[in-house]
Design a protein around this motif. Structure first.
Motif, PDB file in Angstrom:
ATOM      1  N   GLU A  77     -35.285  11.968  -1.480  1.00 32.69           N
ATOM      2  CA  GLU A  77     -36.511  12.327  -2.215  1.00 32.69           C
ATOM      3  C   GLU A  77     -36.718  13.835  -2.280  1.00 32.69           C
ATOM      4  OE1 GLU A  77     -39.583  10.150  -0.225  1.00 32.69           O
ATOM      5  OE2 GLU A  77     -38.714   8.210  -0.799  1.00 32.69           O
ATOM      6  N   THR A  78     -36.213  14.542  -1.268  1.00 38.75           N
ATOM      7  CA  THR A  78     -36.442  15.993  -1.201  1.00 38.75           C
ATOM      8  C   THR A  78     -35.437  16.773  -2.030  1.00 38.75           C
ATOM      9  OG1 THR A  78     -37.319  15.660   1.034  1.00 38.75           O
ATOM     10  CG2 THR A  78     -36.782  17.923   0.412  1.00 38.75           C
ATOM     11  N   TRP A  79     -34.182  16.359  -1.966  1.00 41.05           N
ATOM     12  CA  TRP A  79     -33.123  17.028  -2.737  1.00 41.05           C
ATOM     13  C   TRP A  79     -32.600  16.042  -3.777  1.00 41.05           C
ATOM     14  CZ3 TRP A  79     -33.614  17.495   2.609  1.00 41.05           C
ATOM     15  CH2 TRP A  79     -33.972  18.771   3.056  1.00 41.05           C
ATOM     16  N   LYS A  80     -32.999  16.238  -5.010  1.00 41.46           N
ATOM     17  CA  LYS A  80     -32.786  15.230  -6.059  1.00 41.46           C
ATOM     18  C   LYS A  80     -31.345  15.126  -6.563  1.00 41.46           C
ATOM     19  CE  LYS A  80     -37.270  14.330  -6.391  1.00 41.46           C
ATOM     20  NZ  LYS A  80     -37.820  13.092  -5.851  1.00 41.46           N
ATOM     21  N   ASP A  81     -30.551  16.216  -6.442  1.00 39.49           N
ATOM     22  CA  ASP A  81     -29.179  16.169  -6.952  1.00 39.49           C
ATOM     23  C   ASP A  81     -28.340  15.145  -6.179  1.00 39.49           C
ATOM     24  OD1 ASP A  81     -29.825  18.101  -8.730  1.00 39.49           O
ATOM     25  OD2 ASP A  81     -28.879  19.756  -7.648  1.00 39.49           O
ATOM     26  N   ASN A  82     -27.348  14.595  -6.858  1.00 41.10           N
ATOM     27  CA  ASN A  82     -26.438  13.616  -6.244  1.00 41.10           C
ATOM     28  C   ASN A  82     -27.198  12.506  -5.506  1.00 41.10           C
ATOM     29  OD1 ASN A  82     -24.322  15.341  -7.075  1.00 41.10           O
ATOM     30  ND2 ASN A  82     -24.538  16.524  -5.187  1.00 41.10           N
ATOM     31  N   PRO A  83     -27.996  11.712  -6.237  1.00 43.99           N
ATOM     32  CA  PRO A  83     -28.811  10.681  -5.577  1.00 43.99           C
ATOM     33  C   PRO A  83     -27.961   9.670  -4.800  1.00 43.99           C
ATOM     34  CG  PRO A  83     -28.802  10.365  -7.973  1.00 43.99           C
ATOM     35  CD  PRO A  83     -28.161  11.687  -7.708  1.00 43.99           C
ATOM     36  N   ILE A  84     -28.483   9.254  -3.659  1.00 46.23           N
ATOM     37  CA  ILE A  84     -27.769   8.239  -2.867  1.00 46.23           C
ATOM     38  C   ILE A  84     -28.442   6.865  -3.009  1.00 46.23           C
ATOM     39  CG2 ILE A  84     -26.666   9.793  -1.207  1.00 46.23           C
ATOM     40  CD1 ILE A  84     -28.934   9.248   0.745  1.00 46.23           C
ATOM     41  N   LEU A  85     -29.706   6.848  -3.392  1.00 44.36           N
ATOM     42  CA  LEU A  85     -30.399   5.592  -3.677  1.00 44.36           C
ATOM     43  C   LEU A  85     -30.437   5.372  -5.185  1.00 44.36           C
ATOM     44  CD1 LEU A  85     -33.356   5.689  -1.167  1.00 44.36           C
ATOM     45  CD2 LEU A  85     -32.113   3.592  -1.685  1.00 44.36           C
ATOM     46  N   PRO A  86     -30.351   4.116  -5.648  1.00 44.25           N
ATOM     47  CA  PRO A  86     -30.463   3.874  -7.087  1.00 44.25           C
ATOM     48  C   PRO A  86     -31.839   4.309  -7.599  1.00 44.25           C
ATOM     49  CG  PRO A  86     -29.764   1.890  -5.904  1.00 44.25           C
ATOM     50  CD  PRO A  86     -30.175   2.882  -4.880  1.00 44.25           C
ATOM     51  N   ARG A  87     -31.910   4.710  -8.854  1.00 45.76           N
ATOM     52  CA  ARG A  87     -33.182   5.136  -9.433  1.00 45.76           C
ATOM     53  C   ARG A  87     -33.996   3.950  -9.963  1.00 45.76           C
ATOM     54  NH1 ARG A  87     -33.380   8.499  -6.331  1.00 45.76           N
ATOM     55  NH2 ARG A  87     -32.792  10.668  -6.577  1.00 45.76           N
ATOM     56  N   ASP A  88     -33.301   2.855 -10.308  1.00 48.31           N
ATOM     57  CA  ASP A  88     -33.999   1.656 -10.774  1.00 48.31           C
ATOM     58  C   ASP A  88     -34.769   1.023  -9.604  1.00 48.31           C
ATOM     59  OD1 ASP A  88     -34.211  -0.708 -12.798  1.00 48.31           O
ATOM     60  OD2 ASP A  88     -33.532  -1.630 -10.917  1.00 48.31           O
ATOM     61  N   PRO A  89     -36.073   0.726  -9.750  1.00 48.71           N
ATOM     62  CA  PRO A  89     -36.876   0.221  -8.629  1.00 48.71           C
ATOM     63  C   PRO A  89     -36.325  -1.058  -7.989  1.00 48.71           C
ATOM     64  CG  PRO A  89     -38.309   0.878 -10.434  1.00 48.71           C
ATOM     65  CD  PRO A  89     -36.902   0.966 -10.949  1.00 48.71           C
ATOM     66  N   TYR A  90     -35.843  -1.997  -8.828  1.00 53.66           N
ATOM     67  CA  TYR A  90     -35.306  -3.245  -8.272  1.00 53.66           C
ATOM     68  C   TYR A  90     -34.028  -2.972  -7.471  1.00 53.66           C
ATOM     69  CZ  TYR A  90     -33.239  -7.828  -7.751  1.00 53.66           C
ATOM     70  OH  TYR A  90     -32.667  -8.956  -7.207  1.00 53.66           O
ATOM     71  N   GLU A  91     -33.134  -2.186  -8.048  1.00 58.67           N
ATOM     72  CA  GLU A  91     -31.878  -1.866  -7.351  1.00 58.67           C
ATOM     73  C   GLU A  91     -32.139  -1.096  -6.054  1.00 58.67           C
ATOM     74  OE1 GLU A  91     -29.095   0.059  -9.931  1.00 58.67           O
ATOM     75  OE2 GLU A  91     -29.136  -1.579 -11.392  1.00 58.67           O
TER      76      GLU A  91
END
Length: 226
Positions: A77-91
């Protein structure tokens, strides 16, 4: 941001390494401080994690965040680049579900199956196989839990991907075998060979020697949840 980021960890801890992997995947610079959690917990650790007195602790601009799963979400949540969690709420919800399954069900059963003794070990061995079967089913048709690249669940499952093999060698017990779990074994190999992961795993020989030497201390420590 002019930031101060410090990680209190232990070199051989899968929980500490989760945080290091996430920070490296994000390209975030941090200072690392090695803790001696068995014999001499530092004043910083006791100050920043007075409730559990355990690693990892991430200190961001003087504010501590504890528990590896919580820390991974904070990093994402703090560093948005290279996300490790999916952005889709269900996923994202599903990723949290599987991360919890790995952490609260699989890891304790595998630990007891490898480090336990007598009837406790036999019971844990059966339970571990059932849980690994469930993970095997979840992974089918995918390279990583999150798809084509290492993500949140893969990082949380680092104990399965690396530490289980180390413990098997240290204690002479087989749990995660290719004939029973071909999909999981292939995933574990892909996970270990991913460049960022490979660079941030503790040396296998040192780990095997460490678990052989410290088996009693480590088992007692985890039983007491110190």
């Amino acid at each position: 941001m002019g930031e101060e980021l410090k990680l209190l960890g232990v070199w051989g801890s899968p929980y500490s390494r989760r945080v290091e992997i996430a920070l490296k995947l994000k390209g975030v610079k941090y200072e690392y401080s090695e803790e001696d959690i068995f014999h001499n917990k530092s004043a910083s650790l006791l100050k920043y994690n007075p409730v559990h007195k355990k690693v990892p602790v991430l200190v961001h601009n003087g504010k501590p965040i504890v528990e590896s799963q919580v820390i991974l979400e904070y990093i994402d949540e703090t560093w948005k680049d290279n996300p490790i969690l999916p952005r889709d709420p269900y996923e994202r919800a599903m990723a949290r579900f599987w991360a919890k399954f790995v952490d609260e069900k699989c890891a304790p059963a595998l630990w007891k199956s490898l480090m336990g003794a007598g009837p406790e070990r036999e019971k844990a061995h059966e339970e571990a196989h059932e849980l690994l079967n469930t993970l095997e089913g979840e992974l089918k048709g995918k390279k990583f839990f999150g798809g084509e690249s290492v993500g949140f669940v893969d990082i949380m499952a680092n104990f399965v991907g690396y530490w289980v093999g180390v413990l098997e060698e240290a204690v002479g017990v087989d749990v995660l075998t290719e004939d029973k779990f071909p999909v999981l074994c292939k995933w574990a190999e892909e996970f270990r060979n991913c460049p960022v992961i490979k660079e941030n795993l503790p040396p296998r020989d040192r780990m095997v020697a460490y678990f052989r030497d410290q088996r009693e201390t480590i088992t007692t420590f985890y039983k007491n949840k110190a």
